[in-house]
Write a protein that holds these residues in place. Sequence first.
Motif, PDB file in Angstrom:
ATOM      1  N   ARG A 537       6.635  52.119  28.894  1.00  0.00           N
ATOM      2  CA  ARG A 537       5.749  53.160  28.367  1.00  0.00           C
ATOM      3  C   ARG A 537       4.573  53.378  29.304  1.00  0.00           C
ATOM      4  N   ASN A 568      -0.104  57.285  25.874  1.00  0.00           N
ATOM      5  CA  ASN A 568       1.290  57.304  25.400  1.00  0.00           C
ATOM      6  C   ASN A 568       1.985  58.602  25.807  1.00  0.00           C
ATOM      7  N   THR A 571       7.701  57.559  27.315  1.00  0.00           N
ATOM      8  CA  THR A 571       8.389  56.334  26.905  1.00  0.00           C
ATOM      9  C   THR A 571       9.844  56.413  27.337  1.00  0.00           C
ATOM     10  N   ASP A 579      10.029  54.906  17.393  1.00  0.00           N
ATOM     11  CA  ASP A 579       9.184  54.332  18.434  1.00  0.00           C
ATOM     12  C   ASP A 579       9.558  52.855  18.588  1.00  0.00           C
ATOM     13  N   VAL A 582       6.767  49.121  17.812  1.00  0.00           N
ATOM     14  CA  VAL A 582       6.490  49.351  16.404  1.00  0.00           C
ATOM     15  C   VAL A 582       6.135  48.052  15.703  1.00  0.00           C
ATOM     16  N   ASP A 598      11.043  48.415  12.160  1.00  0.00           N
ATOM     17  CA  ASP A 598      10.768  49.853  12.043  1.00  0.00           C
ATOM     18  C   ASP A 598      11.164  50.286  10.635  1.00  0.00           C
ATOM     19  N   PRO A 603       5.560  57.246  14.936  1.00  0.00           N
ATOM     20  CA  PRO A 603       5.368  56.846  16.336  1.00  0.00           C
ATOM     21  C   PRO A 603       3.900  56.683  16.680  1.00  0.00           C
ATOM     22  N   ASN A 604       3.649  55.927  17.748  1.00  0.00           N
ATOM     23  CA  ASN A 604       2.290  55.805  18.255  1.00  0.00           C
ATOM     24  C   ASN A 604       1.755  57.181  18.641  1.00  0.00           C
ATOM     25  N   GLN A 606       0.197  60.170  20.538  1.00  0.00           N
ATOM     26  CA  GLN A 606      -0.028  60.670  21.897  1.00  0.00           C
ATOM     27  C   GLN A 606      -1.359  61.404  21.886  1.00  0.00           C
TER      28      GLN A 606
END
Length: 616
Positions: A537, A568, A571, A579, A582, A598, A603-604, A606
Amino acid sequence: MAYPVNVNAKDYLNEDGLQEPFYLDQQFDNAYWSIANSPNNNNVKRLIGVLNLSYNFLNDFNLTYKIGTDDYHEYDKKIIGTGSLVENRADGYISQFERDHNRLTSNLFLRYDKQITDDFSVEAMVGNSVEELDIRTTYTYGDGFQAPGIYSIANVLIENQSINEIINRKRIVGVFGDIKLGWKNALFLTATGRNDWTSTLPADKRSFFYPSVGASAILTDLFDFSSDKLNYLKLRATWAQVGKDAPIGALESSLGTNLNGAASSGYAWNGVNVGNPNLEPEFTNSFEIGADMRFLQNKISLEVTYYNSKSDNQILRDIRVPPTTGTFYATLNGGSIENRGVEALLSANIFNNPQGFSWDATFNFGTNKSTVATLPGFLSEVYLSDSWTFRNSAAGAAILDGSLFGLRGKRPQRNENGEVLVQSNGLPVLEDAIHDDVNRLPDWTLGITNSFKYKNLSLSFLFDIAMGQDIYNATSSALAYYGQSPITLNRGETTIIPGVDVNGVANQTPVVMNQSYYQNYYSLNSENFIEDGSFARLRYVTLSYKFPKTILDKLSLSALELYATGRNLLTITDYSGVDPDVNTFGAGISGAGSTYIDNLGTPNTQGFDLGLKFTF
C-alpha cells in the motif's frame, strides 16, 4: 447488502408516504429511509492540557514536574424512526448516552547527570507517577414515540423508558528509578526498577515490582578501529520485565435484573458478568540483542534487533468454561504467550547536495512469531466473543501450541483420516473447530520510505508491505448469504461435495445450490472464506515547499511551509474483500482481537490534506 440488484433501493415509499418493503415480512429498513428517518449523532467536547515545570540546581541536578489532563464530554444519540420495519420498532426507538471522561496524570522526576572523571559518567533518575481515571456514563433507552417525528426521550412513555449508569474508576501510583553508568563514553550499563500500586487488583496483591538491566558498547570508540567503510559499531543487550494490572471491574461479579417476568424488580446472579477476587498481576519477560552500524561516513546505517518475550500469568476475561461451574464465562490468571522476531532498519543517504538535490531512503523490516505456550486449566483455545463475525461463522482465537492470531469457526466434521463426513442429504454437518493452519499474523512486514529534496521543494512517500497473513472474509460470507456474491451465480445447479459417509463410502449424493444451500451451509462454512491477505500500500505521498528567507523577513516569520498530502492512494493485493489492511472492531478489542478479520468493514479512508505550517 440484503437488497437484490434488480430492486431499486431508492424507490422505498408507498403512495401514502410509508416505507414499502420489497418482500413480505421484511424486518430491516431501507438504507435511504434510515438516512432520512433514523439519524445518528455523536458530539464530543474535549480538552487536553499539559503543564511542565523544570528547575536546574547544584549544577548536576534537575527537578521536573508534569501534570496533564485529558477531559471530554461525549453525547451520542441514535434513533430508529417511526415506521421502521425492524421487529418491535414500528413506533420508533431511541438510545442515547452521555459520558464524562476524566484522566489526570502526574509525573515527578529528579535527575542527576555527572561526569565523575574524564572516563567515568553517571546518569540517575528517581520519580513518581500517579494516574487517575474516572468515567461516568449514563445510558437512556426508549421504545415507541407518542408523537411521530419528535425524537426525544421525553416523547416516550415513562414505563417504556430504561436508564443505566456505569461508573469506571481507577488509580495507579508508581515509584521508579534508573541509573546509567558510562565509561569513556563508549561502554554503558543501565538498570531500572519500578513499583506500582493499582486499584484494580486485590489489596494484598496490588503492589508489584518489575526491573530491567541493559548493556551497550560502542566498539569503534572503545577499541578505536573505525575506518572509512565502517565508522560506527555498537552492540547492545537488554533484559526487562514489565508488570500489568487488571482491567477495571475484573474483581467483581455483577448481578442482573429482569431475568424473567416474575423477578423484574430483583437482583440475581446471571452467570455472565463474572469477576475473580483472587487475580494477580501479569508479567512479561523480554530479552533482546542488537547491533547499530554506520558505513561510508554515516551515509548508510543499519540497526538490527532480535527479541524474545514471554508473557506469564495473563489476565484473561470472558473465558468460556463448562456450564457445570455455574457460569458460562470466567476471569482467570493463566497461560503464557511467547513472541520472538527480528527487526531491522536500514537508512541510506543515497545522494546529498545541500544546495541542490538530495535523496534519503529507509527500509523498516519486521518479522514476528507468536505462540501460545500454555493456557489455564484444560483449555485448548481462548477466543474473544467480541470478535464475532457474520452469523457467528468464525472468531479470532488463541490456539494452544499454535498462534495467538488463530481462528476457530464452523467447519465440516471429519473422520480420523481427515475426510469430510457427509450426511444422507449430501451435506456435511458443521461444527465449531480450530483452524490449525490459519495465522492472522504477517510472515513479515516492510516499510519503504523515500524522501527527495531540491532546494526548498520536498517530496516523500511511504510504501507499506505485509506478506503471508490470513484474513477471514466474513463480508464475503454475508454477500453469499444474501445472494449478492458472484459465487452464487451458479444457483440452481447441482454439485457433489467431496467426502464420505459414516461407513467410509464416497459421497455420491448431489445437492442443489439453491438459497437453502448458500444460507444454511455455504455461508456458514468458514473454510470458504479464508484468504491470503498480503498487500502493498502506498500509505502517503507528501509534497511540500519551504518559503525562502526573503519572504519570511517580509512576513516577520521564522518558518513558512506549504504542503499537500495524499493518503492510501494505491493498494496492490489479491484479496477479494473491501480492504486487506483491516481490523473490523478497532482498538476496543484487546490483544489479538479482530486483527485481519473483515466483518462487514469499510475500507481505509483515501484522504487528501492541504496545509500551511508557520513559526513566528
